[in-house]
Design a protein around this motif. Structure first.
Motif, mmCIF file in Angstrom:
data_model
loop_
_atom_site.group_PDB
_atom_site.id
_atom_site.type_symbol
_atom_site.label_atom_id
_atom_site.label_comp_id
_atom_site.label_asym_id
_atom_site.label_seq_id
_atom_site.Cartn_x
_atom_site.Cartn_y
_atom_site.Cartn_z
ATOM 1 N N THR A 31 0.841 -1.192 0.000
ATOM 2 C CA THR A 31 0.000 0.000 0.000
ATOM 3 C C THR A 31 0.881 1.248 0.000
ATOM 4 O O THR A 31 1.842 1.349 0.762
ATOM 5 N N GLY A 32 0.537 2.208 -0.858
ATOM 6 C CA GLY A 32 1.307 3.447 -0.949
ATOM 7 C C GLY A 32 2.393 3.409 -2.004
ATOM 8 O O GLY A 32 3.092 4.411 -2.207
ATOM 9 N N TRP A 33 2.539 2.264 -2.685
ATOM 10 C CA TRP A 33 3.555 2.096 -3.712
ATOM 11 C C TRP A 33 2.911 1.566 -4.989
ATOM 12 O O TRP A 33 1.878 0.909 -4.952
ATOM 13 N N HIS A 34 3.565 1.794 -6.110
ATOM 14 C CA HIS A 34 3.182 1.156 -7.366
ATOM 15 C C HIS A 34 4.441 0.745 -8.103
ATOM 16 O O HIS A 34 5.492 1.384 -7.994
ATOM 17 N N ALA A 35 4.351 -0.352 -8.833
ATOM 18 C CA ALA A 35 5.503 -0.890 -9.546
ATOM 19 C C ALA A 35 5.492 -0.425 -10.996
ATOM 20 O O ALA A 35 4.430 -0.307 -11.619
ATOM 21 N N ASP A 36 6.676 -0.150 -11.531
ATOM 22 C CA ASP A 36 6.846 0.105 -12.954
ATOM 23 C C ASP A 36 7.895 -0.882 -13.453
ATOM 24 O O ASP A 36 9.098 -0.690 -13.251
ATOM 25 N N VAL A 37 7.429 -1.958 -14.068
ATOM 26 C CA VAL A 37 8.289 -3.049 -14.530
ATOM 27 C C VAL A 37 8.031 -3.233 -16.026
ATOM 28 O O VAL A 37 6.987 -3.769 -16.414
ATOM 29 N N PRO A 38 8.937 -2.770 -16.879
ATOM 30 C CA PRO A 38 8.685 -2.797 -18.323
ATOM 31 C C PRO A 38 8.294 -4.171 -18.861
ATOM 32 O O PRO A 38 7.484 -4.261 -19.793
ATOM 33 N N ALA A 39 8.835 -5.254 -18.305
ATOM 34 C CA ALA A 39 8.527 -6.591 -18.815
ATOM 35 C C ALA A 39 7.050 -6.933 -18.689
ATOM 36 O O ALA A 39 6.550 -7.818 -19.403
ATOM 37 N N MET A 40 6.353 -6.223 -17.805
ATOM 38 C CA MET A 40 4.936 -6.510 -17.601
ATOM 39 C C MET A 40 4.058 -5.855 -18.667
ATOM 40 O O MET A 40 2.862 -6.150 -18.739
ATOM 41 N N THR A 69 6.835 5.321 -4.796
ATOM 42 C CA THR A 69 5.805 5.827 -3.894
ATOM 43 C C THR A 69 4.707 6.518 -4.691
ATOM 44 O O THR A 69 4.970 7.180 -5.696
ATOM 45 N N ASP A 70 3.478 6.366 -4.224
ATOM 46 C CA ASP A 70 2.370 7.081 -4.858
ATOM 47 C C ASP A 70 2.492 8.584 -4.631
ATOM 48 O O ASP A 70 2.141 9.380 -5.507
ATOM 49 N N GLU A 71 2.987 8.969 -3.457
ATOM 50 C CA GLU A 71 3.120 10.380 -3.104
ATOM 51 C C GLU A 71 4.477 10.930 -3.531
ATOM 52 O O GLU A 71 5.444 10.198 -3.703
ATOM 53 N N GLU A 72 4.534 12.251 -3.674
ATOM 54 C CA GLU A 72 5.795 12.957 -3.870
ATOM 55 C C GLU A 72 6.202 13.610 -2.549
ATOM 56 O O GLU A 72 5.358 13.978 -1.737
ATOM 57 N N ASP A 195 23.079 21.952 -5.413
ATOM 58 C CA ASP A 195 22.676 22.434 -6.743
ATOM 59 C C ASP A 195 22.004 21.333 -7.560
ATOM 60 O O ASP A 195 22.147 21.279 -8.793
ATOM 61 N N ALA A 196 21.280 20.451 -6.868
ATOM 62 C CA ALA A 196 20.538 19.425 -7.601
ATOM 63 C C ALA A 196 19.494 20.090 -8.488
ATOM 64 O O ALA A 196 18.922 21.130 -8.139
ATOM 65 N N THR A 197 19.243 19.489 -9.632
ATOM 66 C CA THR A 197 18.295 20.059 -10.580
ATOM 67 C C THR A 197 16.851 19.687 -10.263
ATOM 68 O O THR A 197 15.939 20.099 -10.983
ATOM 69 N N ALA A 198 16.640 18.918 -9.209
ATOM 70 C CA ALA A 198 15.288 18.622 -8.714
ATOM 71 C C ALA A 198 15.305 18.732 -7.204
ATOM 72 O O ALA A 198 16.325 18.457 -6.554
ATOM 73 N N GLU A 199 14.185 19.138 -6.636
ATOM 74 C CA GLU A 199 14.099 19.322 -5.191
ATOM 75 C C GLU A 199 12.962 18.521 -4.571
ATOM 76 O O GLU A 199 12.777 18.553 -3.355
ATOM 77 N N SER A 200 12.208 17.808 -5.372
ATOM 78 C CA SER A 200 11.083 17.030 -4.840
ATOM 79 C C SER A 200 10.723 15.957 -5.853
ATOM 80 O O SER A 200 11.155 15.998 -7.009
ATOM 81 N N GLY A 201 9.928 15.009 -5.409
ATOM 82 C CA GLY A 201 9.463 13.965 -6.303
ATOM 83 C C GLY A 201 9.158 12.689 -5.547
ATOM 84 O O GLY A 201 9.117 12.660 -4.319
ATOM 85 N N HIS A 202 8.925 11.642 -6.312
ATOM 86 C CA HIS A 202 8.666 10.340 -5.726
ATOM 87 C C HIS A 202 9.969 9.731 -5.195
ATOM 88 O O HIS A 202 11.074 10.155 -5.557
#
Length: 227
Positions: A31-40, A69-72, A195-202
């Motif tokens: 719960t709270g996660w989702h998978a991204d598996v290209p083979a599927m 994670t579903d949330e960022e 100096d990361a080019t992103a500051e938030s996300g999953h």
């Protein structure tokens, strides 16, 4: 996005009350996660890459992909306890993940904190970037740097022998605050970037060829990097 609001040599401490800490893994299911598996994509009956076993979140290593994670999140301390129960291999925690399959048709746009055995704490940049002190020494010639396929995306960590012996549990702590990311392995400060080019996300965990067990994945809001 949940704003969960870390430069030093000491291991960060858990918040005094602990009331702001949340477990991203409930010990029972995903719960709270989702998978991204290209083979599927072509075969939905492909074996699951991520399971729950004996109260642990387990990355089976294959088929390869990510548990996301579903949330960022932003501005947090992430405490992860993990081990390779069998053969040593590769895995990682991805922070500030966004666009799926942005690299090699599998890796989401993100900054990876490496868990590969004997390399824990390295950075790999994935269509994002980050700066560290002594960049040339730790990343190689500047003309080879890049964030995409075929470019040098690898930034070495600062220590050796911070990991426990194979089969034992390791604790990795990752702090993100604004454009900074700081990493400890078993109490050693092993990497710091800015100096990361992103500051938030999953947040994502990898299946990348080796079985890895996780018994703790906890997140605590922060307003400053640990000393």
């Amino acid at each position: 996005m949940l704003a969960c609001q870390s430069e030093s040599q000491s291991q960060p401490e858990t918040s005094e009350s602990g009331t702001d800490t949340i477990s991203l893994f409930n010990g029972e299911d995903l719960t709270g996660w989702h998978a991204d598996v290209p083979a599927m994509d072509e075969n939905p009956d492909t074996t699951e890459a991520f399971i729950v076993r004996d109260g642990m979140l387990v990355s089976l290593g294959d088929p390869r992909g990510h548990l996301i994670t579903d949330e960022e999140y932003s501005d947090y301390r992430l405490d992860v306890e993990y081990r390779f129960p069998g053969e040593p291999g590769n895995c990682g925690v991805l922070v500030h993940a966004s666009t799926p399959r942005a690299l090699y048709g599998m890796f989401p746009q993100s900054i990876e904190v490496q868990m590969m055995h004997e390399n824990a704490g390295d950075f790999w940049v994935i269509v994002e970037d980050i700066t560290v002190p002594d960049m040339v020494d730790r990343r190689g010639p500047q003309e080879e740097w890049g964030i995409r396929e075929g470019e040098n995306r690898h930034i070495l960590n600062l220590t050796e022998d911070s990991e426990n012996p194979l089969g034992e549990w390791n604790r990795m702590t990752i702090e993100t605050l604004g454009d900074s990311i700081k990493v400890w392995v078993n109490g050693d400060m092993v990497n710091f970037g800015y100096d990361a080019t992103a500051e938030s996300g999953h947040i994502a965990l990898q299946a990348e060829g080796a079985e890895v067990e996780f018994r703790k994945v906890e997140l605590t809001p922060i307003t400053a990097l640990s000393d």
